[in-house]
Design a protein around this motif. Structure first.
Motif, PDB file in Angstrom:
ATOM      1  N   ARG A   3      14.841 115.014  41.835  1.00  0.00           N
ATOM      2  CA  ARG A   3      13.484 114.585  43.356  1.00  0.00           C
ATOM      3  C   ARG A   3      12.304 113.602  42.220  1.00  0.00           C
ATOM      4  O   ARG A   3      11.965 115.218  41.455  1.00  0.00           O
ATOM      5  N   PRO A   4      12.383 112.792  41.837  1.00  0.00           N
ATOM      6  CA  PRO A   4      10.861 112.450  40.838  1.00  0.00           C
ATOM      7  C   PRO A   4       9.461 113.065  41.808  1.00  0.00           C
ATOM      8  O   PRO A   4       9.585 113.725  42.770  1.00  0.00           O
ATOM      9  N   HIS A   5       8.498 112.464  40.606  1.00  0.00           N
ATOM     10  CA  HIS A   5       7.136 113.545  41.347  1.00  0.00           C
ATOM     11  C   HIS A   5       5.765 112.344  41.042  1.00  0.00           C
ATOM     12  O   HIS A   5       6.021 111.718  40.043  1.00  0.00           O
ATOM     13  N   ASN A  24       0.144 111.131  47.125  1.00  0.00           N
ATOM     14  CA  ASN A  24       1.815 111.567  47.102  1.00  0.00           C
ATOM     15  C   ASN A  24       2.375 110.815  47.222  1.00  0.00           C
ATOM     16  O   ASN A  24       2.382 110.909  48.551  1.00  0.00           O
ATOM     17  N   ARG A  25       3.157 110.470  46.416  1.00  0.00           N
ATOM     18  CA  ARG A  25       4.237 109.539  47.321  1.00  0.00           C
ATOM     19  C   ARG A  25       5.281 109.634  47.785  1.00  0.00           C
ATOM     20  O   ARG A  25       5.799 110.151  48.768  1.00  0.00           O
ATOM     21  N   GLU A  26       5.618 111.499  47.093  1.00  0.00           N
ATOM     22  CA  GLU A  26       7.173 112.013  48.354  1.00  0.00           C
ATOM     23  C   GLU A  26       6.327 112.549  49.189  1.00  0.00           C
ATOM     24  O   GLU A  26       7.049 112.610  50.313  1.00  0.00           O
ATOM     25  N   GLU A  27       5.061 112.883  49.198  1.00  0.00           N
ATOM     26  CA  GLU A  27       4.712 113.721  50.654  1.00  0.00           C
ATOM     27  C   GLU A  27       4.521 112.599  51.774  1.00  0.00           C
ATOM     28  O   GLU A  27       3.744 113.137  52.755  1.00  0.00           O
ATOM     29  N   PRO A  57      -3.759 105.579  56.224  1.00  0.00           N
ATOM     30  CA  PRO A  57      -3.186 105.157  56.342  1.00  0.00           C
ATOM     31  C   PRO A  57      -2.132 105.618  54.302  1.00  0.00           C
ATOM     32  O   PRO A  57      -2.941 104.780  53.821  1.00  0.00           O
ATOM     33  N   TRP A  58      -1.211 105.847  54.458  1.00  0.00           N
ATOM     34  CA  TRP A  58      -0.532 105.691  53.282  1.00  0.00           C
ATOM     35  C   TRP A  58       0.541 104.468  53.495  1.00  0.00           C
ATOM     36  O   TRP A  58       1.069 103.925  53.883  1.00  0.00           O
TER      37      TRP A  58
END
Length: 364
Positions: A249-251, A266-269, A284-285
């Motif tokens: 899993r990247p961060h 935060n991309r993963e979230e 908006p992400w």
């Protein structure tokens, strides 16, 4: 209709550039070239591209208006020289070149040919990145004092298994490490964003490397940049984060800290928010990059004959210069390992933790 030729038919062309170009009305993927002609033909059939050429001469003399360079970094210089000779505008993948001399020559030759040279910093065109640019100028968090830009990932894994079931080193990873490592390959995006968001150049910098592998370049790099406006940026980039994990899993995260709050992405979230004295705003992400947005700007540039919002050769040179200086400093200052851990350095033995910072006129 502007006709685009793509040189280099690897993964970045297949999954990034070609699909994006085909989404922009007014652009056409017209021609492909790869030194493996079968690879060019494969993508020609997959994406219904009019032409795939067996030679570079055929490619450059075809009816194309601009060239997109998706070859490995060591080949960028030759590709740009060829494009200048045939008077074709260029959008080149990052890093722009392998060293300062190469990049300055690429810029000079393209200018003399009357052609535009752009750097493929597609992170600028994410709507989230554009929103951050706007929020900084609106002083949504007051004066920005600190940026923390982190991209730690596994580079698609350290190994793969061949047809005999043998574990072999990933050719992608080996190539990227030999070309300069994570700061030169990926960190240039974060460096470019910091310069663009702040609207301020880098006055001095310091690079620190950590070695989990045995390449010359460190596979985990920290970069501290001090900007002329007084803000500071920390960039952390890794090719060894979860690289051997079964479930990697990247961060990926941006944090901009100001005198009145924080912008956090935060991309993963899939989270993007502003927290300041007025409260919390959830925005908006969007994914961290946008090839399509970049090509919409390329269309405008080709139509108008001006760069517009596209990152220029100068942007590519500055980001690569900083990334290479940080990596070179890390290599130069790599001390003997401790007895217990080969990545733990012994700088404290000489009585200081940090050497003099590297000024940005280091290569001048």
């Amino acid at each position: 209709m502007m006709k685009i030729g793509i040189i280099g038919c690897g993964m970045i062309a297949e999954f990034g550039h070609i699909p994006a170009i085909q989404q922009v009305s007014g652009l056409q993927v017209y021609a492909l070239y790869d030194n493996d002609f079968s690879r060019a033909v494969h993508l020609q059939h997959r994406f219904h591209v009019p032409h795939a050429y067996p030679t570079e001469e055929d490619f450059f003399t075809s009816d194309i208006d601009a060239v997109v360079i998706c070859t490995p970094a060591p080949i960028h210089y030759k590709n740009v020289m060829d494009a200048a000779k045939h008077r074709k505008h260029v959008l080149c993948e990052k890093p722009l070149g392998m060293d300062e001399e190469e990049m300055l020559e690429m810029k000079r030759v393209m200018e003399e040919a009357g052609c535009m040279l752009f750097t493929g910093f597609n992170y600028r065109f994410s709507q989230s990145a554009k929103d951050i640019h706007r929020l900084v100028r609106e002083k949504a968090i007051g004066e920005v004092r600190l940026l923390r830009l982190v991209y730690n990932w596994h580079l698609h894994g350290k190994w793969h298994w061949n047809e005999k079931g043998e574990r072999v080193d990933s050719a992608l990873r080996v190539g990227r490490m030999l070309e300069g490592g994570p700061m030169v390959d990926c960190g240039v995006h974060q460096i470019d964003l910091a310069r663009w968001w702040l609207g301020s150049e880098v006055a001095w910098q310091h690079g620190i490397g950590v070695w989990l592998d045995n390449y010359e370049a460190p596979d985990h790099v920290y970069l501290h940049m001090a900007h002329e406006c007084g803000a500071h940026t920390m960039v952390e980039v890794s090719f060894s984060y979860n690289t051997t994990s079964k479930e990697p899993r990247p961060h990926f995260q941006y944090e901009l800290i100001g005198t009145d709050g924080v912008i956090r992405y935060n991309r993963e979230e899939h989270s993007f928010e502003v927290r300041n004295s007025h409260g919390t705003q959830y925005l908006p992400w969007h994914p961290e990059k946008s090839f399509t947005g970049m090509y919409m700007e390329l269309l405008k540039a080709l139509q108008n004959g001006t760069p517009g919002e596209l990152p220029t050769a100068e942007d590519g040179i500055k980001a690569t210069r900083i990334a290479k200086a940080a990596t070179d400093q890390a290599i130069r200052e790599r001390d003997k390992p401790s007895k217990g851990c080969p990545s733990t350095k012994s700088r404290a033995e000489i009585g200081r933790l940090y050497p003099d910072e590297v000024p940005m006129d280091f290569y001048d």
